[in-house]
Design an enzyme around this catalytic site. Structure first.
Site, PDB file in Angstrom:
ATOM      1  N   ASN A  14      -3.445   1.115   4.969  1.00  0.00           N
ATOM      2  CA  ASN A  14      -2.558   1.665   3.952  1.00  0.00           C
ATOM      3  C   ASN A  14      -1.810   0.045   3.266  1.00  0.00           C
ATOM      4  O   ASN A  14      -0.915   0.188   2.392  1.00  0.00           O
ATOM      5  CB  ASN A  14      -1.228   2.521   4.187  1.00  0.00           C
ATOM      6  CG  ASN A  14      -0.653   1.895   5.458  1.00  0.00           C
ATOM      7  OD1 ASN A  14      -0.845   0.803   5.995  1.00  0.00           O
ATOM      8  ND2 ASN A  14       0.213   2.725   6.293  1.00  0.00           N
ATOM      9  N   ARG A  28       9.405  -4.502   7.606  1.00  0.00           N
ATOM     10  CA  ARG A  28      10.117  -3.583   8.608  1.00  0.00           C
ATOM     11  C   ARG A  28      11.772  -3.790   8.386  1.00  0.00           C
ATOM     12  O   ARG A  28      12.056  -5.067   7.963  1.00  0.00           O
ATOM     13  CB  ARG A  28       9.844  -4.128  10.030  1.00  0.00           C
ATOM     14  CG  ARG A  28       8.441  -3.577  10.649  1.00  0.00           C
ATOM     15  CD  ARG A  28       8.510  -2.015  10.772  1.00  0.00           C
ATOM     16  NE  ARG A  28       7.322  -1.626  11.072  1.00  0.00           N
ATOM     17  CZ  ARG A  28       6.202  -0.947  10.206  1.00  0.00           C
ATOM     18  NH1 ARG A  28       6.608  -1.200   9.057  1.00  0.00           N
ATOM     19  NH2 ARG A  28       4.922  -0.600  10.965  1.00  0.00           N
ATOM     20  N   GLN A  72      14.592   4.323  12.647  1.00  0.00           N
ATOM     21  CA  GLN A  72      14.056   5.343  11.820  1.00  0.00           C
ATOM     22  C   GLN A  72      13.843   6.610  12.653  1.00  0.00           C
ATOM     23  O   GLN A  72      13.275   6.471  13.786  1.00  0.00           O
ATOM     24  CB  GLN A  72      12.599   5.101  11.378  1.00  0.00           C
ATOM     25  CG  GLN A  72      12.752   3.826  10.101  1.00  0.00           C
ATOM     26  CD  GLN A  72      11.683   3.636   9.400  1.00  0.00           C
ATOM     27  OE1 GLN A  72      11.586   2.455   8.552  1.00  0.00           O
ATOM     28  NE2 GLN A  72      10.483   4.366   9.662  1.00  0.00           N
ATOM     29  N   HIS A 102      10.788   5.923   4.638  1.00  0.00           N
ATOM     30  CA  HIS A 102       9.577   5.188   4.653  1.00  0.00           C
ATOM     31  C   HIS A 102       8.222   5.878   4.424  1.00  0.00           C
ATOM     32  O   HIS A 102       7.820   6.319   5.217  1.00  0.00           O
ATOM     33  CB  HIS A 102       9.377   4.630   6.284  1.00  0.00           C
ATOM     34  CG  HIS A 102       8.421   3.509   6.558  1.00  0.00           C
ATOM     35  ND1 HIS A 102       8.411   3.104   7.836  1.00  0.00           N
ATOM     36  CD2 HIS A 102       7.474   3.103   6.072  1.00  0.00           C
ATOM     37  CE1 HIS A 102       7.412   2.195   7.957  1.00  0.00           C
ATOM     38  NE2 HIS A 102       6.880   2.269   6.846  1.00  0.00           N
TER      39      HIS A 102
END
Ligand code: NDP
Length: 400
Positions: free
Chosen positions: A147, A285, A314, A333
């Protein structure tokens, strides 16, 4: 027979989709550097389907059950009473995604005597205590490159979103207004600005390539310098350290992994060395930035804007200051979990599992930890250690 414990994000609030906006997605055979996209022997899903949520199951159920394995899929990942903690002691394989990370802290690893493989369905294995994985002989893998381009597209999108002040202008339309002066009073052209990336790996260099036609000045810093011909082709200036980069940049995009060297790199001190009114885009991050230092800089105007999709922990607690600080373009995210990306990281997950259960070597570029040490992509980009500290706060998101 193995127990495979898979943690995925929840289905859409209106239920698992029965149809999609598009009928197909482009087939990507290989990436910019020639690395092939995942090559599993077969897949049991249609590319373009929602695979990353609980009902999508990464398209793995038939494959695993046909081989006699047990697949447990859950989104309930935080706190001692979670399904994840209950199932962990019996799991040989844990599959998790950075978007909704099942934090594998040293404490949890100590409760998982059967755990042999931690597989990240995506990129970035900082949710695993890598030192504990090294100490316990656990193999850590991720689907490198799956990705990276998805994220680089998001980076370009949010750089433009911040600099041109798109979100407030869109809000005026939703509110029924026609307030041009309000829309443009924080809006600039990107043209002519200096844009720098912290790390020029797969994502960072894809951002540089995509931004080159925008006629900006390009900069980067990285642990390893790019080949001279690449620097010349991109017209990018190398900086030996992050401080030298941020001093000259109007826009800084962060594209390094989170590991002990990068944790809280952007603190009050580094931000104070940036140009007043610079922008930060962080899709790497959340913990690479000091949470409160970022919020303070957006409030004071030291930063003209901050955007990205990564937080710590998260899911971010409802009172996380990045939800409400001014001039931000945050999302949950999601940048690396487009339907296009899901097809690749689900296929890569399957490829890794086929190799694991058939006793074949996993691609070198997918390895982060193997044989009690950093390996493959992990040996190149990470330092050993732990970046999961404080992750238990993720349980606050669902707490009433
Ligand atoms: P790569 O491994 O291709 O690139 C990482 C780069 O970071 C490498 O060039 C590496 O240097 C460099 N780096 C490592 N440590 C430092 C440091 N201390 N200072 C400067 N540079 C450093 O990975 P990707 O580009 O594909 O992904 C990067 C990160 O982006 C991931 O680790 C992940 O955290 C995040 N990500 C986020 C996603 C999202 O959905 N938001 C999705 C995918 C990734 P070298 O190898 O030269 O040593």
């Amino acid at each position: 027979m193995a127990n495979i414990l898979c943690v995925l994000y929840d289905d859409p609030v209106d239920g698992y989709p029965s149809s999609y906006a598009r009928d197909d997605i482009p087939k990507i055979e290989s990436y910019y550097d020639g690395q092939t996209a995942p090559t599993p022997e077969a897949i049991d899903f249609t590319p373009g389907e929602l695979l990353g949520s609980v009902s999508g199951e990464l398209g793995l159920r038939k494959f695993l059950e046909d081989r006699g394995h047990k697949l447990i899929v859950t989104s309930d990942k935080d706190g001692p009473d979670s399904v994840f903690e209950r199932e962990l002691p019996d799991a040989e394989v844990v599959i998790s995604q950075p978007f909704w990370p099942a934090y594998l802290t040293a404490e949890r690893i100590a409760k998982a005597p059967n755990l042999k493989l931690a597989l990240t369905a995506g990129i970035g294995s900082d949710h695993v205590d890598l030192q504990a994985a090294i100490d316990h002989g656990i193999t850590v893998t991720e689907v490198t490159y799956s990705n990276s381009i998805s994220v680089s597209e998001h980076v370009v999108m949010v750089i433009l979103t911040l600099v041109r002040s798109y979100l407030p202008a869109h809000q005026w339309v939703l509110d029924g207004g026609w307030n041009i002066a309000d829309c443009v009073s924080r809006s600039y052209d990107l043209e002519g600005m200096q844009v720098g990336t912290v790390a020029a790996g797969r994502i960072g260099s894809a951002v540089l390539r995509r931004l080159k036609p925008f006629e900006v000045g390009l900069h980067y810093t990285d642990k390893h310098r790019l080949p001279t011909e690449v620097e010349e082709e991109l017209g990018v200036t190398y900086h030996p350290d992050v401080e030298s980069l941020v001093r000259v940049c109007d826009v800084v995009t962060i594209n390094a992994p989170l590991h002990p060297e990068t944790e809280h790199l952007f603190d009050d001190e580094l931000i104070s060395k940036m140009k007043r009114g610079a922008y930060i885009v962080n899709t790497a991050r959340g913990k690479i930035c000091d949470r409160d230092a970022i919020a303070r800089a957006c409030e004071s105007g030291q930063l003209a804007g901050y955007a990205g999709d990564v937080w710590f922990p998260q899911p971010a607690p409802k009172d996380h200051p990045w939800r409400t600080m001014p001039h931000q373009g945050m999302t949950p995210h999601n940048s690396g979990s487009s339907l296009s990306a899901q097809a690749r990281y689900a296929a890569g997950t399957r490829e890794i599992l086929e190799c694991w259960f058939d006793g074949r070597p996993i691609r070198e570029e997918y390895l982060i930890v193997d044989g009690g040490q950093l390996a493959g992509a992990g040996a190149h980009s990470y330092s050993a250690g732990d970046a999961t500290g404080g992750s238990e706060e993720a349980a606050r998101f669902g707490a009433r």
